[in-house]
Design an enzyme around this catalytic site. Structure first.
Site, mmCIF file in Angstrom:
data_model
loop_
_atom_site.group_PDB
_atom_site.id
_atom_site.type_symbol
_atom_site.label_atom_id
_atom_site.label_comp_id
_atom_site.label_asym_id
_atom_site.label_seq_id
_atom_site.Cartn_x
_atom_site.Cartn_y
_atom_site.Cartn_z
ATOM 1 N N ASN A 37 0.815 -1.220 0.000
ATOM 2 C CA ASN A 37 0.000 0.000 0.000
ATOM 3 C C ASN A 37 0.848 1.269 0.000
ATOM 4 O OD1 ASN A 37 -2.421 1.335 -0.072
ATOM 5 N ND2 ASN A 37 -2.976 0.957 2.074
ATOM 6 N N HIS A 122 -14.223 -4.965 11.511
ATOM 7 C CA HIS A 122 -13.862 -3.648 12.046
ATOM 8 C C HIS A 122 -15.093 -2.814 12.335
ATOM 9 C CE1 HIS A 122 -9.583 -3.395 10.125
ATOM 10 N NE2 HIS A 122 -9.809 -4.558 10.693
ATOM 11 N N ARG A 147 -13.137 -5.807 16.046
ATOM 12 C CA ARG A 147 -12.195 -4.759 16.433
ATOM 13 C C ARG A 147 -12.961 -3.464 16.616
ATOM 14 N NH1 ARG A 147 -7.403 -2.219 12.631
ATOM 15 N NH2 ARG A 147 -9.029 -0.706 12.201
ATOM 16 N N TYR A 159 -6.694 6.974 13.331
ATOM 17 C CA TYR A 159 -6.601 5.724 12.587
ATOM 18 C C TYR A 159 -7.828 4.846 12.861
ATOM 19 C CZ TYR A 159 -5.917 1.000 11.430
ATOM 20 O OH TYR A 159 -6.163 -0.241 10.931
ATOM 21 N N ASP A 210 -6.650 -1.763 17.843
ATOM 22 C CA ASP A 210 -5.384 -1.504 17.149
ATOM 23 C C ASP A 210 -4.849 -0.125 17.553
ATOM 24 O OD1 ASP A 210 -3.271 -1.306 15.379
ATOM 25 O OD2 ASP A 210 -4.438 -1.819 13.591
ATOM 26 N N HIS A 212 -1.961 0.983 16.435
ATOM 27 C CA HIS A 212 -1.292 1.459 15.228
ATOM 28 C C HIS A 212 0.043 2.143 15.540
ATOM 29 C CE1 HIS A 212 -1.715 2.413 10.818
ATOM 30 N NE2 HIS A 212 -2.353 1.270 10.905
ATOM 31 N N GLU A 236 -3.321 -4.494 19.592
ATOM 32 C CA GLU A 236 -2.440 -4.639 18.423
ATOM 33 C C GLU A 236 -1.474 -3.464 18.296
ATOM 34 O OE1 GLU A 236 -4.728 -5.207 14.867
ATOM 35 O OE2 GLU A 236 -3.141 -4.425 13.589
ATOM 36 N N GLU A 262 2.211 -6.662 11.504
ATOM 37 C CA GLU A 262 1.684 -6.475 10.149
ATOM 38 C C GLU A 262 2.683 -5.778 9.224
ATOM 39 O OE1 GLU A 262 -1.920 -4.204 11.031
ATOM 40 O OE2 GLU A 262 -1.008 -2.438 10.149
ATOM 41 N N ARG A 283 1.287 -11.138 13.598
ATOM 42 C CA ARG A 283 0.387 -10.584 12.576
ATOM 43 C C ARG A 283 0.946 -10.642 11.159
ATOM 44 N NH1 ARG A 283 -4.037 -8.661 12.093
ATOM 45 N NH2 ARG A 283 -3.535 -6.522 11.524
ATOM 46 N N HIS A 312 -2.602 -10.283 9.150
ATOM 47 C CA HIS A 312 -3.119 -9.020 8.621
ATOM 48 C C HIS A 312 -4.070 -9.321 7.456
ATOM 49 C CE1 HIS A 312 -1.811 -4.860 6.813
ATOM 50 N NE2 HIS A 312 -2.881 -4.726 7.559
ATOM 51 N N ASP A 316 -6.137 -3.489 1.805
ATOM 52 C CA ASP A 316 -5.024 -3.297 0.875
ATOM 53 C C ASP A 316 -4.334 -4.620 0.545
ATOM 54 O OD1 ASP A 316 -4.476 -2.405 3.718
ATOM 55 O OD2 ASP A 316 -2.424 -2.692 3.065
ATOM 56 N N GLU A 339 -7.737 -11.434 10.269
ATOM 57 C CA GLU A 339 -8.400 -10.151 10.031
ATOM 58 C C GLU A 339 -9.161 -10.217 8.705
ATOM 59 O OE1 GLU A 339 -5.749 -6.814 9.482
ATOM 60 O OE2 GLU A 339 -7.289 -5.379 10.078
ATOM 61 N N TRP A 402 2.215 7.256 12.025
ATOM 62 C CA TRP A 402 0.805 7.269 11.638
ATOM 63 C C TRP A 402 0.165 5.965 12.088
ATOM 64 C CZ3 TRP A 402 -1.687 3.936 8.042
ATOM 65 C CH2 TRP A 402 -3.078 4.159 7.979
HETATM 66 O O1 EZ4 Z 1 -3.332 0.560 8.426
HETATM 67 O O2 EZ4 Z 1 -3.148 -2.086 6.064
HETATM 68 O O3 EZ4 Z 1 -4.842 -3.816 11.230
HETATM 69 N N1 EZ4 Z 1 -4.880 -3.233 10.201
HETATM 70 C C1 EZ4 Z 1 -4.209 -2.110 9.898
HETATM 71 C C2 EZ4 Z 1 -4.387 -1.610 8.483
HETATM 72 C C3 EZ4 Z 1 -3.213 -0.766 7.999
HETATM 73 C C4 EZ4 Z 1 -3.192 -0.767 6.502
HETATM 74 C C5 EZ4 Z 1 -2.004 0.008 5.941
HETATM 75 O O4 EZ4 Z 1 -1.931 -0.145 4.566
HETATM 76 O O5 EZ4 Z 1 -3.508 -1.576 10.713
HETATM 77 O O6 EZ4 Z 1 -5.604 -0.923 8.368
HETATM 78 CO CO CO Z 2 -3.151 -2.964 12.315
#
Ligand code: EZ4
Ligand code: CO
Length: 402
Positions: A37, A122, A147, A159, A210, A212, A236, A262, A283, A312, A316, A339, A402
Site C-alpha cells: 500500500n 472492524h 475490532r 486511525y 489496534d 497502530h 495490536e 503487520e 500478525r 493481517h 489493501d 483479520e 501514523w
Molecule cells: O493501516 O493495512 O490492522 N490493520 C491495519 C491496516 C493498515 C493498513 C495500511 O496499509 O492496521 O488498516
Molecule cells: Co493494524
C-alpha cells in the site's frame, strides 16, 4: 514443466492492487498478490525488471529452490519491496502446484485442522455510541470477533475510523494527508469505549483494538493495564517493534494479550518477540512476508512458544492474499484469528474467488489451487491511481508514527 511468462497486472477498482500471474508451458497458471500500500509501483518494477526475467524457463514445481534463489540471489536481504515480490511468486507457485495436484491448497499444506477460520471485522465510528451501533451490526452479521476503533474527542481524525463504515481505505491522498495526534487524548478515550462495549454486550464476543504503533512502551503498558477489566482478545501494535526489547516493558505490566507484526517482512523481525514470549499473536501476512514458504516457518517457530497467528487482512491485501491466507490458516495448528476487512463489490468482481463467510468464519473453497483468479479484462478498466497513506504529527507539529 517450465515457466514461460510472468505478467504483472495493476488495477484500481477503488484502490490499487498489484497481481502477478505466472504462466507455464502446460497452460496451468498461478496468481500471487504483490500489493504494498502506497508503494505499489516499486514492487511492479522489482518484479518486471529483476524477478520475472530470472523465472523464465524454470520449473514452477521447485518452489523452495525458487524462493531461495530469489532471496539469496538478490544479495540484498529482506525489506518490504523484496519480500512482497518474492511473496507474489511464492503464492503463484503454490497455486500452480495445488492445481497440478488437483487439490485445494490447504490439502497440500497438510489438510484441515479446524472447521473454519474465525475472522474479525472492524466496527468503528466517530463517537462511542456510533461505534457501539456498529458493534451491534457486526454481531448481527455473525461475527465472533470484532475490532473497535472510535474517534478521539479533540482530534479531527484518527486511525481506523472511516467515513464509509464497511470499506475502510486509509490511503486517501494523491499526496499524503496530514493528521494530528495526541496520545493524552487518546489514552483517556479508549478505556471508556471498552467499558461501554462490555456493559452493552457482555463478555460473549471477542473484542480487539489496534493502537497502530502510536504509543511509547510505558504508555502502552498503561493502556494495557487499564483495559484488563474488559478482557480484550488482543491489543495490536501497542508500540513500534523496531526494538523488540520494548515489549519486555509492556509485558511486565499487563496481562492484556499483545499482537504485532503487520509491517514485518522476515522471520528475523519476529524472533525475539516469539522466543521471549513477548507477544501472543503474530500478525505477519503472506504478501508482505515472503509468501507461504516463509510464513509457515514463522508459524512453526511461533507454535513452539505458544504464540498464535493473526494474519493481517486489511483491504489493501487483495482477495488473492485472502484466499491463500485462508488455505494457510485452516491448515496450521497455532492459528488464532484472521483479520477480514471486506472488499468492495468492484474488487470482488475483478478477483473471482471461492471463499465464503458464514457465522463469523471464512471457509476456503474446494476448487484446486488457492481459489482466487483475476479477470484481466475487467482489471484493465480500472487504471492505477496514485494514493498515499497519511502521515501524522503531534499537536506541536513534530512528526510521529501514523
Ligand atoms: O493501516 O493495512 O490492522 N490493520 C491495519 C491496516 C493498515 C493498513 C495500511 O496499509 O492496521 O488498516
Ligand atoms: Co493494524
Amino acid at each position: 514443466m517450465k515457466i514461460i511468462e510472468g505478467k504483472v497486472i495493476v488495477t484500481c477498482p477503488g484502490r490499487n492492487f498489484v497481481t502477478l500471474k505466472i504462466i507455464t508451458d502446460e497452460g496451468v497458471y498461478g496468481i500471487g498478490d504483490a500489493t504494498l500500500n502506497g508503494r505499489e509501483l516499486s514492487v511492479v518494477s522489482y518484479l518486471e525488471d529483476h524477478v520475472i526475467p530470472c523465472l523464465i524457463g524454470r520449473d514452477p514445481q521447485q518452489i523452495e529452490d525458487i524462493w531461495q534463489y530469489l532471496y539469496r540471489g538478490a544479495y540484498w536481504r529482506r525489506g518490504p519491496v523484496t519480500m512482497s515480490a518474492i511473496a507474489a511468486v511464492d503464492m503463484a507457485l503454490w497455486d500452480i502446484k495445488a492445481k497440478l495436484a488437483k487439490m485445494p491448497l490447504y490439502q497440500l499444506l497438510g489438510g484441515r485442522c479446524r472447521e473454519g477460520v474465525m475472522v474479525y471485522g472492524h466496527a468503528n465510528g466517530t463517537t462511542i455510541d456510533d461505534t457501539l451501533g456498529e458493534l451491534d451490526r457486526y454481531m448481527s452479521m455473525g461475527y465472533k470477533a470484532i475490532r473497535l476503533q472510535t474517534g478521539v474527542p479533540g482530534l479531527k481524525s484518527t486511525y481506523g475510523v472511516s467515513g464509509d463504515k464497511m470499506y475502510y481505505e486509509p490511503a486517501d491522498g494523491d499526496l499524503p494527508t496530514e493528521n494530528v495526534w495526541s496520545t493524552e487524548k487518546y489514552l483517556d478515550s479508549v478505556p471508556k469505549l471498552f467499558e461501554r462495549a462490555r456493559e452493552k454486550v457482555g463478555f460473549g464476543p471477542h473484542l480487539l483494538h489496534d493502537v497502530h504503533h502510536r504509543l511509547t512502551p510505558i504508555e502502552a503498558a498503561r493502556l494495557g493495564k487499564s483495559l484488563e477489566p474488559y478482557r480484550l482478545f488482543w491489543l495490536e501494535d501497542a508500540t513500534v517493534a523496531d526494538n523488540p526489547e520494548s515489549f519486555r516493558l509492556i509485558r511486565q505490566h499487563t496481562t492484556t494479550p499483545l499482537a504485532v507484526g503487520e509491517v514485518f517482512n522476515s522471520i528475523h523481525d519476529c524472533r525475539t518477540l516469539i522466543q521471549e514470549q513477548l507477544i501472543d499473536y503474530i500478525r505477519c501476512t503472506l504478501v508482505h512476508t515472503g509468501g507461504i514458504t516463509h510464513l509457515r516457518r514463522i508459524a512453526s517457530l511461533a507454535d513452539l512458544y505458544q504464540v498464535r497467528t493473526g494474519c493481517h487482512g486489511a483491504t489493501d491485501l487483495s482477495p488473492v492474499s485472502m484466499g491463500a491466507a485462508l488455505n494457510f490458516d485452516i491448515s496450521i495448528p497455532n492459528f488464532g484469528v484472521q483479520e477480514y476487512m471486506r472488499h468492495t463489490k468492484e474488487t470482488d468482481e475483478v478477483f473471482p474467488h471461492n471463499y465464503t463467510f458464514k457465522n463469523g468464519y471464512l471457509m476456503p473453497g474446494e476448487t484446486p489451487g488457492h481459489g482466487v483468479d483475476i479477470d484481466e479484462k475487467l482489471a484493465a478498466k480500472y487504471p492505477y491511481k496514485r494514493a498515499f497513506l497519511p502521515v501524522n504529527r503531534l499537536e506541536d507539529g513534530s512528526m510521529t508514527n501514523w
